[in-house]
Write an enzyme that holds these catalytic residues in place. Structure first.
Site, mmCIF file in Angstrom:
data_model
loop_
_atom_site.group_PDB
_atom_site.id
_atom_site.type_symbol
_atom_site.label_atom_id
_atom_site.label_comp_id
_atom_site.label_asym_id
_atom_site.label_seq_id
_atom_site.Cartn_x
_atom_site.Cartn_y
_atom_site.Cartn_z
ATOM 1 N N SER A 1 -13.284 8.046 -3.641
ATOM 2 C CA SER A 1 -12.051 7.943 -4.097
ATOM 3 C C SER A 1 -11.500 9.440 -4.333
ATOM 4 O O SER A 1 -12.525 9.980 -5.226
ATOM 5 C CB SER A 1 -11.618 7.411 -5.224
ATOM 6 O OG SER A 1 -10.092 7.171 -5.150
ATOM 7 N N GLN B 1 -12.973 9.869 0.260
ATOM 8 C CA GLN B 1 -11.632 9.801 0.982
ATOM 9 C C GLN B 1 -11.290 10.208 0.184
ATOM 10 O O GLN B 1 -10.899 10.607 -0.618
ATOM 11 C CB GLN B 1 -11.597 8.113 0.558
ATOM 12 C CG GLN B 1 -10.511 7.478 0.829
ATOM 13 C CD GLN B 1 -9.156 7.438 -0.758
ATOM 14 O OE1 GLN B 1 -9.704 7.917 -1.339
ATOM 15 N NE2 GLN B 1 -8.161 7.689 -0.337
ATOM 16 N N TYR C 1 -7.344 11.898 0.067
ATOM 17 C CA TYR C 1 -5.378 11.794 0.333
ATOM 18 C C TYR C 1 -4.952 13.274 0.498
ATOM 19 O O TYR C 1 -5.902 13.719 -0.009
ATOM 20 C CB TYR C 1 -5.168 11.473 -1.463
ATOM 21 C CG TYR C 1 -5.399 9.844 -1.633
ATOM 22 C CD1 TYR C 1 -4.755 8.826 -1.204
ATOM 23 C CD2 TYR C 1 -6.110 9.770 -3.328
ATOM 24 C CE1 TYR C 1 -5.256 6.907 -1.057
ATOM 25 C CE2 TYR C 1 -5.778 8.125 -3.478
ATOM 26 C CZ TYR C 1 -5.790 6.944 -2.406
ATOM 27 O OH TYR C 1 -6.240 6.013 -2.829
ATOM 28 N N THR D 1 -7.097 7.905 4.616
ATOM 29 C CA THR D 1 -6.131 6.476 4.062
ATOM 30 C C THR D 1 -4.980 7.520 4.632
ATOM 31 O O THR D 1 -4.126 8.361 3.898
ATOM 32 C CB THR D 1 -6.421 7.127 2.801
ATOM 33 O OG1 THR D 1 -7.558 6.231 1.751
ATOM 34 C CG2 THR D 1 -5.720 5.548 2.431
ATOM 35 N N ARG E 1 3.686 -1.000 -7.845
ATOM 36 C CA ARG E 1 2.842 -2.503 -9.187
ATOM 37 C C ARG E 1 3.700 -2.530 -10.004
ATOM 38 O O ARG E 1 3.466 -1.941 -11.271
ATOM 39 C CB ARG E 1 1.362 -1.392 -9.169
ATOM 40 C CG ARG E 1 0.466 -0.850 -7.709
ATOM 41 C CD ARG E 1 -0.947 -0.140 -7.827
ATOM 42 N NE ARG E 1 -0.516 0.411 -6.818
ATOM 43 C CZ ARG E 1 -1.336 1.696 -6.274
ATOM 44 N NH1 ARG E 1 -2.533 1.896 -7.116
ATOM 45 N NH2 ARG E 1 -1.334 1.826 -4.987
ATOM 46 N N LYS F 1 -8.429 5.336 7.563
ATOM 47 C CA LYS F 1 -8.626 3.652 7.630
ATOM 48 C C LYS F 1 -6.652 3.652 7.220
ATOM 49 O O LYS F 1 -6.346 4.616 6.220
ATOM 50 C CB LYS F 1 -9.653 3.908 5.078
ATOM 51 C CG LYS F 1 -9.253 2.921 4.953
ATOM 52 C CD LYS F 1 -9.593 2.905 3.080
ATOM 53 C CE LYS F 1 -10.056 2.153 2.722
ATOM 54 N NZ LYS F 1 -8.706 1.550 1.939
ATOM 55 N N HIS G 1 -4.575 -1.377 2.203
ATOM 56 C CA HIS G 1 -5.001 -1.147 0.538
ATOM 57 C C HIS G 1 -4.935 -1.748 0.037
ATOM 58 O O HIS G 1 -4.084 -1.694 -0.954
ATOM 59 C CB HIS G 1 -3.666 -0.170 0.928
ATOM 60 C CG HIS G 1 -4.099 1.898 -0.915
ATOM 61 N ND1 HIS G 1 -4.045 2.468 1.037
ATOM 62 C CD2 HIS G 1 -4.086 1.716 -1.637
ATOM 63 C CE1 HIS G 1 -4.632 3.277 -0.634
ATOM 64 N NE2 HIS G 1 -4.644 2.651 -2.025
ATOM 65 N N ARG H 1 -1.871 -3.454 -2.482
ATOM 66 C CA ARG H 1 -1.563 -2.395 -3.281
ATOM 67 C C ARG H 1 -0.466 -1.662 -2.986
ATOM 68 O O ARG H 1 0.102 -1.395 -3.851
ATOM 69 C CB ARG H 1 -2.919 -1.589 -4.120
ATOM 70 C CG ARG H 1 -3.976 -2.836 -4.536
ATOM 71 C CD ARG H 1 -4.469 -2.094 -4.889
ATOM 72 N NE ARG H 1 -4.815 -0.540 -6.258
ATOM 73 C CZ ARG H 1 -4.669 -1.301 -7.425
ATOM 74 N NH1 ARG H 1 -5.063 -2.257 -7.805
ATOM 75 N NH2 ARG H 1 -4.517 -0.104 -8.564
ATOM 76 N N ASP I 1 -11.090 -3.993 5.682
ATOM 77 C CA ASP I 1 -11.838 -3.994 4.286
ATOM 78 C C ASP I 1 -9.791 -4.844 3.845
ATOM 79 O O ASP I 1 -8.944 -5.182 3.856
ATOM 80 C CB ASP I 1 -11.144 -2.879 2.950
ATOM 81 C CG ASP I 1 -10.586 -2.279 3.429
ATOM 82 O OD1 ASP I 1 -9.404 -3.016 3.365
ATOM 83 O OD2 ASP I 1 -9.966 -1.299 2.622
ATOM 84 N N GLY J 1 -10.117 -8.429 0.473
ATOM 85 C CA GLY J 1 -9.842 -10.037 0.266
ATOM 86 C C GLY J 1 -11.655 -10.630 0.551
ATOM 87 O O GLY J 1 -11.720 -11.807 0.554
ATOM 88 N N GLY K 1 -14.373 -3.470 -2.021
ATOM 89 C CA GLY K 1 -13.273 -2.515 -2.949
ATOM 90 C C GLY K 1 -13.776 -3.050 -4.246
ATOM 91 O O GLY K 1 -14.557 -3.285 -5.357
ATOM 92 N N ARG K 2 -12.717 -4.563 -4.394
ATOM 93 C CA ARG K 2 -12.552 -5.265 -5.767
ATOM 94 C C ARG K 2 -14.071 -5.610 -6.297
ATOM 95 O O ARG K 2 -14.239 -5.586 -7.447
ATOM 96 C CB ARG K 2 -11.752 -6.463 -6.087
ATOM 97 C CG ARG K 2 -10.066 -5.467 -5.823
ATOM 98 C CD ARG K 2 -9.166 -6.270 -5.971
ATOM 99 N NE ARG K 2 -7.649 -6.138 -6.099
ATOM 100 C CZ ARG K 2 -7.211 -5.851 -5.364
ATOM 101 N NH1 ARG K 2 -7.367 -5.603 -4.146
ATOM 102 N NH2 ARG K 2 -5.448 -4.937 -5.477
#
Length: 382
Positions: free
Chosen positions: A110, A132, A134, A160, A169, A256, A280, A283, A311, A313, A334-335
């Site tokens: 990232s 990736q 931004y 992205t 958030r 993405k 995302h 998020r 991506d 879940g 990711g998570r």
């Protein structure tokens, strides 16, 4: 025995990470936007599909390798770009990249990582590296990041496109969490409640987002929220700008954050080599459709012209099979590895991949499938 070795699921690694981290840091990684409807929807979408196994087939040997962007990948899986990992585990970005290299799968770095483009290239070789980017308001800064990735031989650039502004958030607001840290009575007590984590921060210093060093609005704004990178994203970024990046980048281009078929087709027409169906990780836009729900139409719209990944879940090997059956070439996680690394460093990240690989093989065997190429819509209840 290491703590992560006792975990038998991604959810158990999540529980270990939650016990180790201050609440504010855990919630930053774990949380989503607003009421977290999209975050929950990503996970719930997998429960709407049911696998229909075939029996009495030889599954004594199962092959889980595939190709991604023209190169072999030992799993139909890549590491999604995840920011600020070092706030959960010092050196966490490099730890995850090394785990990916050990598994011979691509690793996505990232822009907001706590390891630089060059550090990953140096310390996590021979990993397959995707960068990736931004697209920030400071376009020259973005261009320089892309040039650095090119010079460091990253094989793919991930742009992205679902982040014109940062998501709201609310866990971060409630926890007084910001990057850079903004110390308040509330979060100081929170940080102190996890002394081993706090000691690492005190001994080695608070990590920085290495790739953003020199971007003043992120590095020096003490009131920036945890979505500060999103707030520096250029909301004017458009298709013409994406076309300009395609012309400048010599490697593979992954777009993405696609959720609509028209956007998928247009990205392909501009020269994208792969798409990632994504929201995302829940998020950004809340109440957005789950990524898995958007996948089949996008896969049908672009056909075999590009590789389609997804991506959001993914927590089980059966989730990987479901996503592939609905048209994905691979999934990004990711998570899952983030929970692993926050629980137990590199060993935890590797444990996350061990769990997913074992579950993938087991699911394929129970479905009567001996290779990834056999996975298709016929596996799902119609």
């Amino acid at each position: 025995m290491r703590a992560s070795a006792r975990a038998h699921s991604i959810d158990e690694l999540r529980a270990l990470a939650k016990r180790r981290l201050p609440r504010a840091v855990f919630d930053f990684f774990d949380g989503g936007a607003e009421e977290e409807l999209t975050l929950a929807g990503n996970r719930a979408a997998f429960s709407q599909h049911h696998l229909v196994p075939r029996v009495l087939r030889d599954v004594s040997r199962v092959s889980v390798d595939t190709t991604l962007l023209g190169k072999r990948s030992a799993l139909p899986l890549a590491i999604a770009p995840t920011g600020a990992v070092g706030f959960g585990w010092r050196g966490g970005d490099i730890a995850i990249a090394r785990s990916a290299a050990r598994y011979d799968i691509p690793y996505g770095l990232s822009t907001s990582a706590t390891a630089s483009i060059e550090a990953i290239a140096e310390h996590a070789a021979p990993s397959r590296r995707w960068f990736q980017a931004y697209v920030l308001r400071n376009r020259a800064f973005t261009d320089a990041l892309i040039e650095r990735a090119q010079a460091a031989n990253y094989e793919a650039l991930v742009i992205t496109v679902d982040l014109p502004v940062g998501g709201k958030r609310e866990r971060d607001f409630r926890n007084h969490f910001a990057i850079p840290f903004r110390y308040t009575a509330r979060n100081v007590l929170d940080f102190a409640s996890r002394p081993r984590w706090a000691l690492a921060m005190l001994l080695h210093g608070v990590p920085e987002m290495s790739n953003l060093r020199g971007l003043d609005s992120v590095a020096n704004n003490a009131n920036a929220t945890a979505s500060s990178v999103g707030r520096n994203y250029d909301p004017s970024f458009n298709w013409n700008d994406l076309e300009r990046i395609r012309a400048r980048w010599n490697g593979k281009l992954i777009v993405k954050g696609i959720a609509h078929t028209d956007d998928a087709r247009r990205a392909v027409s501009l020269g994208a080599d792969a798409l990632v169906v994504s929201n995302h990780g829940g998020r950004q836009l809340d109440a957005g459709m789950p990524a898995l729900a958007a996948l089949p139409a996008i896969a049908a719209a672009v056909g075999d012209s590009v590789e389609v990944m997804i991506d959001g879940g993914v927590r089980r090997g059966s989730d990987i099979v479901t996503a592939l059956a609905l048209g994905a070439k691979a999934v990004l996680i990711g998570r899952a590895t983030l929970y692993g690394v926050c629980a137990d460093g590199e060993a935890g990240a590797t444990r996350a991949l061990d769990i997913l690989r074992d579950e993938l093989v087991r699911t394929m065997q129970l479905c009567g499938i001996a290779s990834i190429s056999e996975i298709g819509p016929h596996l799902l209840q119609q």
